[in-house]
Motif scaffolding. Structure first.
Motif, PDB file in Angstrom:
ATOM      1  N   THR A 195       0.665  -1.050   0.016  1.00 47.54           N
ATOM      2  CA  THR A 195       0.092  -0.280   0.140  1.00 47.54           C
ATOM      3  C   THR A 195       0.864   1.146   0.001  1.00 47.54           C
ATOM      4  O   THR A 195       0.624   2.182  -0.760  1.00 47.54           O
ATOM      5  CB  THR A 195      -0.921  -0.190   1.438  1.00 47.54           C
ATOM      6  N   VAL A 240       0.874   4.388  -2.823  1.00 49.03           N
ATOM      7  CA  VAL A 240       0.980   5.570  -2.544  1.00 49.03           C
ATOM      8  C   VAL A 240       2.130   6.435  -3.045  1.00 49.03           C
ATOM      9  O   VAL A 240       1.694   7.407  -3.646  1.00 49.03           O
ATOM     10  CB  VAL A 240       0.732   5.865  -1.141  1.00 49.03           C
ATOM     11  N   LEU A 280      -7.973   4.430   0.117  1.00 48.01           N
ATOM     12  CA  LEU A 280      -7.054   5.407  -0.629  1.00 48.01           C
ATOM     13  C   LEU A 280      -7.765   6.117  -1.230  1.00 48.01           C
ATOM     14  O   LEU A 280      -7.686   7.505  -1.207  1.00 48.01           O
ATOM     15  CB  LEU A 280      -5.892   4.629  -1.373  1.00 48.01           C
TER      16      LEU A 280
END
Length: 230
Positions: free
Chosen positions: A14, A18, A206
């Motif tokens: 993750t 990002v 997100l």
């Protein structure tokens, strides 16, 4: 939800997702500003180059651009380095290839967004800056750019959300992002539904955070406008 010990790997993936999305978007914004400036105020060769760039890139699938960059850019870089006398092989990491491909692809979309935003600025604003003795660079930074940013932000925000989801495509070249780590976890655990549902929730989280950030930026950039119209 039992992640069978793969929670840390999903968190690591993750974080890479990002980073990939943010760095690619920053580069796409820079490319978009350069492309829009070339198409609206540049000399004829630059306008032609900008048109070819946006017309070509927007007609190609994102996955194909990623594969072309990953397998072709390294060769091109090494050919250029060899021409300048550098003999060692220069490797292109999956992260860097992903940034180049996504920025190149979404820079074309941002070019059209910024081109449309530039068209909304009345010529009198630039003329007022010239009358005050401001340089063209200062006019662009103090007068043009804030207005362009405000107009382009809603469409640019949607493009960032699309880019964030398309980071999953970079997993095909081996980048250990969220999608890649999910596939590895599925391979070991034989529990595809559990991990794909987990990945879906992470992507939704997100995009939710990104949406809140975009709304916050929109409120910041339109604060003065709302005050004047109230």
């Amino acid at each position: 939800m039992d992640l069978q010990g793969f929670g840390a790997q999903l968190a690591s993936g993750t974080w890479i997702t990002v980073q990939l999305a943010v760095v690619s978007m920053v580069c796409a914004v820079v490319l978009g500003l350069l492309g829009a400036s070339a198409k609206t105020a540049g000399p004829r060769p630059l306008r032609w180059l900008g048109t070819v760039y946006t017309g070509t890139v927007r007609g190609l699938p994102e996955l194909l651009v990623i594969l072309l960059v990953y397998f072709g850019a390294a060769n091109a870089i090494n050919h250029v380095a060899t021409a300048f006398g550098y003999s060692d092989y220069i490797a292109l990491s999956p992260f860097m290839a992903g940034v180049i491909a996504l920025a190149f692809n979404y820079g074309a979309y941002m070019t059209e967004v910024f081109r449309g935003a530039l068209a909304t600025i009345p010529p009198g604003h630039r003329e007022a800056g010239l009358a005050l003795g401001m340089s063209p660079a200062r006019i662009f930074r103090r007068i043009v750019l804030p207005q362009v940013w405000r107009v382009a932000l809603p469409a640019g925000g949607n493009i960032f959300l699309s880019l964030l989801k398309d980071t999953a495509l970079v997993s095909v070249i081996g980048l250990e992002d969220l999608m890649r780590e999910t596939s590895i976890a599925v391979g070991y655990s034989k529990a595809p539904f559990t991990f794909y549902v987990a990945a879906a929730f992470i992507y939704l989280g997100l995009t939710a955070v990104a949406t809140l950030g975009i709304h916050w930026l929109e409120r910041r950039t339109t604060h003065g406008m709302r005050t004047l119209t109230e």
